[in-house]
Design an enzyme around this catalytic site. Sequence first.
Site, PDB file in Angstrom:
ATOM      1  N   GLU A  40     -10.336  31.094  16.553  1.00 48.46           N
ATOM      2  CA  GLU A  40      -9.146  31.099  17.420  1.00 48.46           C
ATOM      3  C   GLU A  40      -8.929  29.765  18.120  1.00 48.46           C
ATOM      4  O   GLU A  40      -7.909  29.569  18.754  1.00 48.46           O
ATOM      5  CB  GLU A  40      -9.277  32.213  18.466  1.00 48.46           C
ATOM      6  CG  GLU A  40      -9.097  33.590  17.865  1.00 48.46           C
ATOM      7  CD  GLU A  40      -9.125  34.694  18.899  1.00 48.46           C
ATOM      8  OE1 GLU A  40      -9.694  34.482  19.995  1.00 48.46           O
ATOM      9  OE2 GLU A  40      -8.603  35.783  18.597  1.00 48.46           O
ATOM     10  N   LYS A  41      -9.877  28.827  17.982  1.00 53.55           N
ATOM     11  CA  LYS A  41      -9.633  27.508  18.585  1.00 53.55           C
ATOM     12  C   LYS A  41      -8.371  26.901  17.966  1.00 53.55           C
ATOM     13  O   LYS A  41      -7.549  26.312  18.649  1.00 53.55           O
ATOM     14  CB  LYS A  41     -10.826  26.581  18.381  1.00 53.55           C
ATOM     15  CG  LYS A  41     -10.715  25.364  19.285  1.00 53.55           C
ATOM     16  CD  LYS A  41     -11.503  24.199  18.783  1.00 53.55           C
ATOM     17  CE  LYS A  41     -10.901  23.642  17.567  1.00 53.55           C
ATOM     18  NZ  LYS A  41     -10.723  22.244  17.414  1.00 53.55           N
ATOM     19  N   ASP A  42      -8.229  27.076  16.652  1.00 52.37           N
ATOM     20  CA  ASP A  42      -7.020  26.610  15.957  1.00 52.37           C
ATOM     21  C   ASP A  42      -6.051  27.789  15.871  1.00 52.37           C
ATOM     22  O   ASP A  42      -5.768  28.312  14.783  1.00 52.37           O
ATOM     23  CB  ASP A  42      -7.394  26.088  14.571  1.00 52.37           C
ATOM     24  CG  ASP A  42      -8.313  24.883  14.663  1.00 52.37           C
ATOM     25  OD1 ASP A  42      -7.898  23.868  15.230  1.00 52.37           O
ATOM     26  OD2 ASP A  42      -9.466  24.982  14.207  1.00 52.37           O
ATOM     27  N   HIS A  95     -18.449  27.209  13.069  1.00 50.02           N
ATOM     28  CA  HIS A  95     -18.352  27.610  11.655  1.00 50.02           C
ATOM     29  C   HIS A  95     -19.419  28.658  11.316  1.00 50.02           C
ATOM     30  O   HIS A  95     -19.149  29.605  10.570  1.00 50.02           O
ATOM     31  CB  HIS A  95     -18.574  26.400  10.730  1.00 50.02           C
ATOM     32  CG  HIS A  95     -17.538  25.322  10.866  1.00 50.02           C
ATOM     33  ND1 HIS A  95     -17.809  24.104  11.458  1.00 50.02           N
ATOM     34  CD2 HIS A  95     -16.242  25.283  10.483  1.00 50.02           C
ATOM     35  CE1 HIS A  95     -16.723  23.360  11.415  1.00 50.02           C
ATOM     36  NE2 HIS A  95     -15.752  24.037  10.843  1.00 50.02           N
ATOM     37  N   GLN A 132      -2.878  27.493  13.754  1.00 47.33           N
ATOM     38  CA  GLN A 132      -3.242  27.568  12.327  1.00 47.33           C
ATOM     39  C   GLN A 132      -3.433  29.023  11.911  1.00 47.33           C
ATOM     40  O   GLN A 132      -2.969  29.450  10.854  1.00 47.33           O
ATOM     41  CB  GLN A 132      -4.534  26.769  12.112  1.00 47.33           C
ATOM     42  CG  GLN A 132      -5.214  27.023  10.783  1.00 47.33           C
ATOM     43  CD  GLN A 132      -6.367  26.083  10.537  1.00 47.33           C
ATOM     44  OE1 GLN A 132      -6.163  24.935  10.181  1.00 47.33           O
ATOM     45  NE2 GLN A 132      -7.597  26.557  10.715  1.00 47.33           N
ATOM     46  N   HIS A 190     -20.503  23.155  12.483  1.00 45.69           N
ATOM     47  CA  HIS A 190     -21.152  23.340  13.782  1.00 45.69           C
ATOM     48  C   HIS A 190     -21.295  24.843  14.029  1.00 45.69           C
ATOM     49  O   HIS A 190     -20.930  25.665  13.161  1.00 45.69           O
ATOM     50  CB  HIS A 190     -20.354  22.644  14.885  1.00 45.69           C
ATOM     51  CG  HIS A 190     -18.899  22.967  14.887  1.00 45.69           C
ATOM     52  ND1 HIS A 190     -18.412  24.243  15.117  1.00 45.69           N
ATOM     53  CD2 HIS A 190     -17.802  22.197  14.651  1.00 45.69           C
ATOM     54  CE1 HIS A 190     -17.100  24.235  15.058  1.00 45.69           C
ATOM     55  NE2 HIS A 190     -16.695  23.010  14.757  1.00 45.69           N
ATOM     56  N   ARG A 225     -14.497  17.178  15.731  1.00 47.07           N
ATOM     57  CA  ARG A 225     -14.067  15.925  16.365  1.00 47.07           C
ATOM     58  C   ARG A 225     -14.933  15.552  17.566  1.00 47.07           C
ATOM     59  O   ARG A 225     -14.939  14.390  17.988  1.00 47.07           O
ATOM     60  CB  ARG A 225     -12.611  16.031  16.827  1.00 47.07           C
ATOM     61  CG  ARG A 225     -11.665  16.050  15.657  1.00 47.07           C
ATOM     62  CD  ARG A 225     -10.238  16.322  16.046  1.00 47.07           C
ATOM     63  NE  ARG A 225      -9.459  16.604  14.846  1.00 47.07           N
ATOM     64  CZ  ARG A 225      -8.745  15.702  14.185  1.00 47.07           C
ATOM     65  NH1 ARG A 225      -8.663  14.477  14.613  1.00 47.07           N
ATOM     66  NH2 ARG A 225      -8.105  16.031  13.087  1.00 47.07           N
ATOM     67  N   ALA A 250     -18.597  19.210   8.128  1.00 47.63           N
ATOM     68  CA  ALA A 250     -19.064  18.819   9.469  1.00 47.63           C
ATOM     69  C   ALA A 250     -19.316  20.091  10.280  1.00 47.63           C
ATOM     70  O   ALA A 250     -18.822  20.252  11.401  1.00 47.63           O
ATOM     71  CB  ALA A 250     -18.064  17.895  10.148  1.00 47.63           C
ATOM     72  N   LEU A 279     -16.111  24.006  20.603  1.00 52.24           N
ATOM     73  CA  LEU A 279     -16.771  23.274  19.519  1.00 52.24           C
ATOM     74  C   LEU A 279     -15.724  22.803  18.513  1.00 52.24           C
ATOM     75  O   LEU A 279     -14.793  23.529  18.169  1.00 52.24           O
ATOM     76  CB  LEU A 279     -17.789  24.158  18.806  1.00 52.24           C
ATOM     77  CG  LEU A 279     -18.996  24.634  19.607  1.00 52.24           C
ATOM     78  CD1 LEU A 279     -20.082  25.150  18.676  1.00 52.24           C
ATOM     79  CD2 LEU A 279     -19.555  23.550  20.500  1.00 52.24           C
TER      80      LEU A 279
HETATM   81  O1  PAF Z   1      -9.573  24.529  10.115  1.00 52.94           O
HETATM   82  C1  PAF Z   1      -9.895  23.799   9.138  1.00 52.94           C
HETATM   83  O2  PAF Z   1     -11.028  23.313   9.034  1.00 52.94           O
HETATM   84  C2  PAF Z   1      -8.864  23.499   8.070  1.00 52.94           C
HETATM   85  O3  PAF Z   1      -7.588  23.401   8.610  1.00 52.94           O
HETATM   86  C3  PAF Z   1      -8.887  24.511   6.913  1.00 52.94           C
HETATM   87  C4  PAF Z   1      -8.514  25.918   7.378  1.00 52.94           C
HETATM   88  C5  PAF Z   1     -10.260  24.537   6.266  1.00 52.94           C
HETATM   89  C6  PAF Z   1      -7.874  24.107   5.842  1.00 52.94           C
HETATM   90  O4  PAF Z   1      -8.166  22.847   5.318  1.00 52.94           O
END
Ligand code: PAF
Length: 288
Positions: free
Chosen positions: A155-157, A44, A160, A41, A194, A39, A191
């Site tokens: 950095e949005k996540d 990415h 993570q 955007h 979701r 998905a 962005l």
């Molecule tokens: O951020 C994401 O899209 C996912 O958490 C990732 C890093 C691809 C792991 O599945």
Amino acid sequence: MSDSTSAVEIVRTVKALRARVAGWRAEGLTVGLIPTMGALHAGHISLVEAALARYDRAVATLFINPRQFNSAADLAKYPRTEVDDSRKLAAAGAHLLYAPDGDAMYPPGYATNISVSGVSSGLCGADRPGHFDGVATVCTKLFLQSGADGAFFGEKDFQQLQVVRRFVQDLNIPIEIHPCPTVREADGLALSSRNMRLTPRERQIAPALHRALQAAAERLSAGADAGSVLAAAAAAIRDAGFDRVDYLELRDGGSLAPLERAETGARIFAAAWLDEVRLIDNIPVGAA
Ligand code: PAF
């Protein structure tokens, strides 16, 4: 660069991925990895661009990782757009898409889990039990499967990103982690895959999350106490039309430890729901 109708080359097995990477290595080329769940955007694509600027070859991955979803319903609703994604990757200049199926990633008998303590606790870790184990496990596999030199994360996540940095350091995985800035719509909405699930009305409300973070960051930079500032920001998010605020917190941007006042490197983190869509965002307070 390719035109918008051609697709990037796709491999689906570890063997095929390693063969392509080995070929590049034999030519002395370096490899950057962009892990995704598809998905795709502009956020990415900015990671692909960053990878191409730093490495000779850019490999995107597409795997909708069941281990990081908290409900079967959320997993089922996740958009599946591989053909479109592979075209976008070709247009961006990526060299390869690794899109394994579920059994290739977690074959029958698979029994290993990577669990990161500390930075996984609180924030999204509190609301989504097991989520970061799933992320850490799949990213560990992607790093080891590809043998890439570097990997790119938005950095949005941010939590993570810290989880990934932690296990890469702890497990001595020879890969450099590159953080990349959050890409936003003109109205400030971060962005996210979701966002496509927002109704037109929710899409209008959504930028209020970022506005509230900005207003809070200004007050915190001026020395205000986090408790009152964050309570006011949470009220502003709800007043704008969000149904629920999961968290709104000031934390250290490295350790993710909670803070009572802004310090160097502090960030504000938020997660809030618009009906069935959970949005997250974070920004630095003052100079990050
Ligand atoms: O951020 C994401 O899209 C996912 O958490 C990732 C890093 C691809 C792991 O599945």
